[in-house]
Design a protein around this motif. Structure first.
Motif, PDB file in Angstrom:
ATOM      1  N   ALA A 271       0.836  -1.202   0.000  1.00 47.35           N
ATOM      2  CA  ALA A 271       0.000   0.000   0.000  1.00 47.35           C
ATOM      3  C   ALA A 271       0.864   1.242   0.000  1.00 47.35           C
ATOM      4  CB  ALA A 271      -0.921   0.003   1.235  1.00 47.35           C
ATOM      5  N   ASP A 272       0.305   2.340  -0.512  1.00 45.30           N
ATOM      6  CA  ASP A 272       1.031   3.607  -0.515  1.00 45.30           C
ATOM      7  C   ASP A 272       1.419   4.028   0.901  1.00 45.30           C
ATOM      8  OD1 ASP A 272       0.595   3.576  -3.212  1.00 45.30           O
ATOM      9  OD2 ASP A 272      -0.709   5.344  -3.262  1.00 45.30           O
ATOM     10  N   ASP A 273       0.525   3.784   1.844  1.00 40.83           N
ATOM     11  CA  ASP A 273       0.792   4.055   3.262  1.00 40.83           C
ATOM     12  C   ASP A 273       0.725   2.714   3.985  1.00 40.83           C
ATOM     13  OD1 ASP A 273       1.193   5.195   5.720  1.00 40.83           O
ATOM     14  OD2 ASP A 273      -0.852   5.980   5.920  1.00 40.83           O
ATOM     15  N   PRO A 274       1.821   1.968   4.014  1.00 38.27           N
ATOM     16  CA  PRO A 274       1.765   0.568   4.471  1.00 38.27           C
ATOM     17  C   PRO A 274       1.542   0.449   5.964  1.00 38.27           C
ATOM     18  CG  PRO A 274       4.027   1.221   4.027  1.00 38.27           C
ATOM     19  CD  PRO A 274       3.163   2.359   3.566  1.00 38.27           C
ATOM     20  N   PRO A 275       0.988  -0.684   6.403  1.00 40.80           N
ATOM     21  CA  PRO A 275       0.763  -0.913   7.833  1.00 40.80           C
ATOM     22  C   PRO A 275       2.078  -0.881   8.607  1.00 40.80           C
ATOM     23  CG  PRO A 275      -0.412  -2.534   6.502  1.00 40.80           C
ATOM     24  CD  PRO A 275       0.499  -1.797   5.575  1.00 40.80           C
ATOM     25  N   ALA A 276       2.101  -0.104   9.682  1.00 42.97           N
ATOM     26  CA  ALA A 276       3.334   0.057  10.463  1.00 42.97           C
ATOM     27  C   ALA A 276       3.799  -1.269  11.043  1.00 42.97           C
ATOM     28  CB  ALA A 276       3.111   1.077  11.574  1.00 42.97           C
ATOM     29  N   ALA A 277       2.854  -2.107  11.461  1.00 45.73           N
ATOM     30  CA  ALA A 277       3.230  -3.388  12.074  1.00 45.73           C
ATOM     31  C   ALA A 277       3.955  -4.276  11.078  1.00 45.73           C
ATOM     32  CB  ALA A 277       1.992  -4.095  12.619  1.00 45.73           C
ATOM     33  N   LEU A 278       3.514  -4.271   9.826  1.00 43.24           N
ATOM     34  CA  LEU A 278       4.177  -5.083   8.802  1.00 43.24           C
ATOM     35  C   LEU A 278       5.571  -4.537   8.526  1.00 43.24           C
ATOM     36  CD1 LEU A 278       4.179  -7.342   6.706  1.00 43.24           C
ATOM     37  CD2 LEU A 278       3.103  -5.737   5.096  1.00 43.24           C
ATOM     38  N   VAL A 279       5.706  -3.233   8.414  1.00 40.37           N
ATOM     39  CA  VAL A 279       7.027  -2.632   8.182  1.00 40.37           C
ATOM     40  C   VAL A 279       7.992  -3.050   9.292  1.00 40.37           C
ATOM     41  CG1 VAL A 279       8.318  -0.472   8.056  1.00 40.37           C
ATOM     42  CG2 VAL A 279       6.116  -0.675   6.887  1.00 40.37           C
ATOM     43  N   GLN A 280       7.533  -3.023  10.527  1.00 45.10           N
ATOM     44  CA  GLN A 280       8.410  -3.376  11.643  1.00 45.10           C
ATOM     45  C   GLN A 280       8.777  -4.859  11.635  1.00 45.10           C
ATOM     46  OE1 GLN A 280      10.018  -1.203  13.693  1.00 45.10           O
ATOM     47  NE2 GLN A 280       9.104   0.234  12.230  1.00 45.10           N
ATOM     48  N   ARG A 281       7.836  -5.712  11.288  1.00 49.12           N
ATOM     49  CA  ARG A 281       8.158  -7.147  11.215  1.00 49.12           C
ATOM     50  C   ARG A 281       9.177  -7.420  10.124  1.00 49.12           C
ATOM     51  NH1 ARG A 281       2.666  -7.977  11.262  1.00 49.12           N
ATOM     52  NH2 ARG A 281       2.696  -9.188   9.325  1.00 49.12           N
ATOM     53  N   LEU A 282       9.010  -6.783   8.976  1.00 45.60           N
ATOM     54  CA  LEU A 282       9.962  -6.984   7.885  1.00 45.60           C
ATOM     55  C   LEU A 282      11.314  -6.389   8.234  1.00 45.60           C
ATOM     56  CD1 LEU A 282       7.777  -6.319   4.716  1.00 45.60           C
ATOM     57  CD2 LEU A 282       8.186  -8.464   5.926  1.00 45.60           C
ATOM     58  N   ARG A 283      11.324  -5.292   8.955  1.00 46.59           N
ATOM     59  CA  ARG A 283      12.577  -4.709   9.436  1.00 46.59           C
ATOM     60  C   ARG A 283      13.350  -5.722  10.274  1.00 46.59           C
ATOM     61  NH1 ARG A 283      13.860  -2.622  14.415  1.00 46.59           N
ATOM     62  NH2 ARG A 283      15.385  -0.901  14.510  1.00 46.59           N
ATOM     63  N   GLU A 284      12.653  -6.422  11.142  1.00 42.05           N
ATOM     64  CA  GLU A 284      13.322  -7.414  11.994  1.00 42.05           C
ATOM     65  C   GLU A 284      13.843  -8.583  11.177  1.00 42.05           C
ATOM     66  OE1 GLU A 284      14.158  -6.831  15.146  1.00 42.05           O
ATOM     67  OE2 GLU A 284      13.287  -4.877  14.658  1.00 42.05           O
ATOM     68  N   VAL A 285      13.090  -9.024  10.168  1.00 37.65           N
ATOM     69  CA  VAL A 285      13.557 -10.102   9.295  1.00 37.65           C
ATOM     70  C   VAL A 285      14.822  -9.661   8.566  1.00 37.65           C
ATOM     71  CG1 VAL A 285      13.003 -11.527   7.282  1.00 37.65           C
ATOM     72  CG2 VAL A 285      11.245 -11.076   9.002  1.00 37.65           C
ATOM     73  N   TYR A 286      14.806  -8.453   8.048  1.00 39.76           N
ATOM     74  CA  TYR A 286      15.972  -7.900   7.348  1.00 39.76           C
ATOM     75  C   TYR A 286      17.204  -7.927   8.249  1.00 39.76           C
ATOM     76  CZ  TYR A 286      18.785  -4.302   4.914  1.00 39.76           C
ATOM     77  OH  TYR A 286      19.786  -3.603   4.277  1.00 39.76           O
ATOM     78  N   LEU A 287      17.064  -7.467   9.480  1.00 43.41           N
ATOM     79  CA  LEU A 287      18.198  -7.419  10.400  1.00 43.41           C
ATOM     80  C   LEU A 287      18.659  -8.813  10.795  1.00 43.41           C
ATOM     81  CD1 LEU A 287      17.068  -4.429  12.641  1.00 43.41           C
ATOM     82  CD2 LEU A 287      18.936  -4.433  10.968  1.00 43.41           C
ATOM     83  N   GLN A 288      17.713  -9.692  11.080  1.00 42.84           N
ATOM     84  CA  GLN A 288      18.070 -11.060  11.469  1.00 42.84           C
ATOM     85  C   GLN A 288      18.760 -11.800  10.345  1.00 42.84           C
ATOM     86  OE1 GLN A 288      14.307 -12.687  12.639  1.00 42.84           O
ATOM     87  NE2 GLN A 288      14.109 -11.363  14.443  1.00 42.84           N
ATOM     88  N   GLN A 289      18.365 -11.516   9.113  1.00 43.55           N
ATOM     89  CA  GLN A 289      18.906 -12.215   7.946  1.00 43.55           C
ATOM     90  C   GLN A 289      20.062 -11.458   7.293  1.00 43.55           C
ATOM     91  OE1 GLN A 289      17.958 -15.282   6.997  1.00 43.55           O
ATOM     92  NE2 GLN A 289      16.535 -15.365   8.725  1.00 43.55           N
ATOM     93  N   LYS A 290      20.612 -10.477   8.007  1.00 42.68           N
ATOM     94  CA  LYS A 290      21.797  -9.753   7.523  1.00 42.68           C
ATOM     95  C   LYS A 290      21.577  -9.146   6.141  1.00 42.68           C
ATOM     96  CE  LYS A 290      24.027 -11.002  11.243  1.00 42.68           C
ATOM     97  NZ  LYS A 290      24.238 -10.017  12.337  1.00 42.68           N
ATOM     98  N   SER A 291      20.425  -8.556   5.941  1.00 45.73           N
ATOM     99  CA  SER A 291      20.029  -7.823   4.735  1.00 45.73           C
ATOM    100  C   SER A 291      19.662  -8.718   3.559  1.00 45.73           C
ATOM    101  CB  SER A 291      21.106  -6.804   4.308  1.00 45.73           C
ATOM    102  OG  SER A 291      22.130  -7.366   3.512  1.00 45.73           O
ATOM    103  N   ALA A 292      19.496 -10.026   3.772  1.00 41.02           N
ATOM    104  CA  ALA A 292      19.059 -10.918   2.694  1.00 41.02           C
ATOM    105  C   ALA A 292      17.658 -10.522   2.233  1.00 41.02           C
ATOM    106  CB  ALA A 292      19.082 -12.363   3.156  1.00 41.02           C
ATOM    107  N   ILE A 293      17.481 -10.414   0.933  1.00 40.48           N
ATOM    108  CA  ILE A 293      16.241  -9.887   0.376  1.00 40.48           C
ATOM    109  C   ILE A 293      15.137 -10.935   0.298  1.00 40.48           C
ATOM    110  CG2 ILE A 293      15.246  -8.885  -1.727  1.00 40.48           C
ATOM    111  CD1 ILE A 293      18.158  -7.684  -2.183  1.00 40.48           C
ATOM    112  N   ALA A 294      15.473 -12.159  -0.101  1.00 40.54           N
ATOM    113  CA  ALA A 294      14.447 -13.184  -0.298  1.00 40.54           C
ATOM    114  C   ALA A 294      13.638 -13.476   0.964  1.00 40.54           C
ATOM    115  CB  ALA A 294      15.080 -14.471  -0.840  1.00 40.54           C
ATOM    116  N   PRO A 295      14.251 -13.617   2.148  1.00 41.60           N
ATOM    117  CA  PRO A 295      13.441 -13.865   3.352  1.00 41.60           C
ATOM    118  C   PRO A 295      12.457 -12.735   3.651  1.00 41.60           C
ATOM    119  CG  PRO A 295      15.734 -14.397   3.774  1.00 41.60           C
ATOM    120  CD  PRO A 295      15.692 -13.697   2.460  1.00 41.60           C
ATOM    121  N   VAL A 296      12.852 -11.504   3.353  1.00 41.09           N
ATOM    122  CA  VAL A 296      11.945 -10.379   3.573  1.00 41.09           C
ATOM    123  C   VAL A 296      10.758 -10.481   2.620  1.00 41.09           C
ATOM    124  CG1 VAL A 296      11.733  -7.868   3.629  1.00 41.09           C
ATOM    125  CG2 VAL A 296      13.870  -8.949   4.341  1.00 41.09           C
TER     126      VAL A 296
END
Length: 476
Positions: A271-296
């Motif tokens: 969405a143009d204004d995405p859900p904050a909770a989803l952004v935060q969950r994906l942020r954590e996946v990104y950090l846990q996976q050392k910036s790997a794109i596919a898991p995000v």
């Protein structure tokens, strides 16, 4: 717009993770299931793409490396120098989006090309823009850290944002600023951060003879730097390249970058204004996976927020045109490049030709940027021209557009409009909208349908175009 979009989760995924559904992609996704289909798309090398590879052979200049472009120019083999290669690269991007089976890869290449924008065509990158496209393709589904470091050492980016001319005597702040503001952490830096970053990035340059990347230790500014709280001694000129790349790695792994990338993906796919909770969950996946794109991406496409986002995005002109080509089953001409070039020119007129955005911030990806009446008119003209086969004439149409869209002719006009709409936009239209189309045909819903009737003969292209002109199709 939710009422105007298909609720089918298969079509929803295809409208977001590809440049538009086709009967073949829909059948494949229904057969494999979403998880297996995503796994396959996230491993593009496993997907047979021989047809697209054969088509791309018509654009041999688009895949040349820097040495190859320079050799062709020196030999006088390009009428317009490196501009010929950049023109072919733009057309090749259109061809890949329309006909590659590796659709998610193409979507992500488009996203990262826009995020790490280097305008094409542009005189600064006449010899290096094709090589830049190659490196983005290599890293598009890898790690963001790998992609960012590849970009930071690419002649195209170093030329586009002036770091090739940055010296220890006169550090240029342009790339340092955009690297933080646009590519990674956003507006959380200070002017002191920019100055130290610019000093640290000196020496990352382009060889004047070969056009290739090189690190010039003689132009690297030494001395300790502190950027966003990160410190490096930067003690020796010889260690300057490692210090600069350590800085780029830090930026890639920074929590603020994780959030920026997560939001970027959510804006593209949710969405143009995405859900904050989803952004935060994906942020954590990104950090846990050392910036790997596919898991995000896996986490995004399997999220409840994605499933609930039907109708929350608008197609850009690029998606609209390519989606129409795919939807109507149009194919490239048997030989030559004029048809694809005509599609590219449509996109130039619409203000959304691939890689053509001039500023470094990349094309916008929100509805407000792409729903002006003038832009919609260009789309509507394209819909009718493509449906009727008027332009570009070179593209190969199905033997029967009617049979390809509605294989079994219904008994009534109402049932025909429903069947055609379902094929084009994934659902029957609302009753009032169906009534308008029937009025255009001067028929009622119960009017018997014959193969000689205007609905399936003379007015079929207009009927197709009217459906594609509607908000039903405008939704991504």
């Amino acid at each position: 717009m939710t009422a105007f979009t298909p609720q089918d989760p298969v079509l929803h995924l295809l409208r977001r993770a590809t440049f538009g559904p086709t009967p073949a992609s829909e059948a494949e996704l229904r057969k494999l299931g979403a998880t297996a289909w995503l796994d396959r798309q996230l491993a593009p090398a496993t997907i047979d793409d021989a047809g697209c590879t054969k088509l791309l052979a018509r654009y041999p200049l688009s895949s040349l490396d820097i040495a190859g472009v320079r050799a062709r120019v020196k030999a006088g083999a390009m009428k317009s120098g490196g501009w010929d290669a950049m023109q072919q690269l733009g057309s090749a991007a259109v061809a890949r989006a329309a006909w590659s089976n590796r659709q998610l890869l193409e979507v992500m290449v488009d996203l990262w090309s826009n995020h790490l924008n280097v305008t094409c065509p542009s005189s600064d990158v006449w010899d290096s823009r094709g090589a830049y496209d190659t490196l983005i393709r290599q890293h598009a589904l890898g790690t963001f850290a790998g992609l960012l470091k590849a970009s930071a050492t690419s002649p195209a980016m170093l030329s586009y944002l002036d770091n090739r001319s940055s010296t220890k005597a006169k550090p240029n702040e342009n790339y340092a600023r955009e690297l933080m503001e646009l590519h990674t952490v956003g507006l959380i830096y200070t002017e002191a951060d920019v100055k130290d970053a610019a000093r640290l990035l000196t020496g990352l340059t382009v060889d004047k003879t070969t056009g290739l990347y090189k690190f010039d230790a003689t132009q690297h500014a030494t001395g300790a730097v502190t950027i966003l709280g990160w410190r490096h001694d930067n003690a020796t000129a010889g260690g300057g390249e490692a210090a600069a790349l350590a800085f780029v790695e830090m930026l890639a792994q920074h929590p603020a970058t994780a959030e920026r990338v997560a939001r970027k993906l959510c804006v593209r796919f949710v969405a143009d204004d995405p859900p904050a909770a989803l952004v935060q969950r994906l942020r954590e996946v990104y950090l846990q996976q050392k910036s790997a794109i596919a898991p995000v991406l896996r986490a995004l496409f399997t999220s409840p927020e994605f499933a609930a986002s039907v109708g929350a995005k608008v197609r850009t002109p690029f998606e609209d045109l390519i989606g129409t080509v795919r939807l109507l089953g149009l194919q490239p001409e048997a030989s030559g490049t004029e048809g694809v070039r005509a599609l590219y020119n449509y996109l130039v007129a619409a203000g959304h030709a691939p890689m053509r955005w001039a500023p470094p911030n990349g094309y916008p990806d929100v509805a407000a940027a792409w729903t002006a009446p003038s832009g919609l008119l260009i789309r509507w003209n394209a819909h009718l021209n493509l449906a009727a086969g008027w332009y570009p004439k070179q593209l190969v149409r199905p033997a029967s557009i009617l049979a390809s869209l509605v294989p079994k002719l219904p008994a009534t006009h109402g049932a025909f409009v429903d069947a055609l709409a379902t094929r084009l936009v994934g659902q029957p239209l609302q009753a009032a909208h169906t009534a308008v189309l029937l009025g255009f045909l001067n028929k009622s819903a119960s009017s018997p349908l014959k193969a000689t009737d205007p609905a399936v003969a003379g007015r079929l292209p207009h009927l197709i175009a009217l459906i594609l002109d509607s908000p039903y199709y405008l939704a991504r």
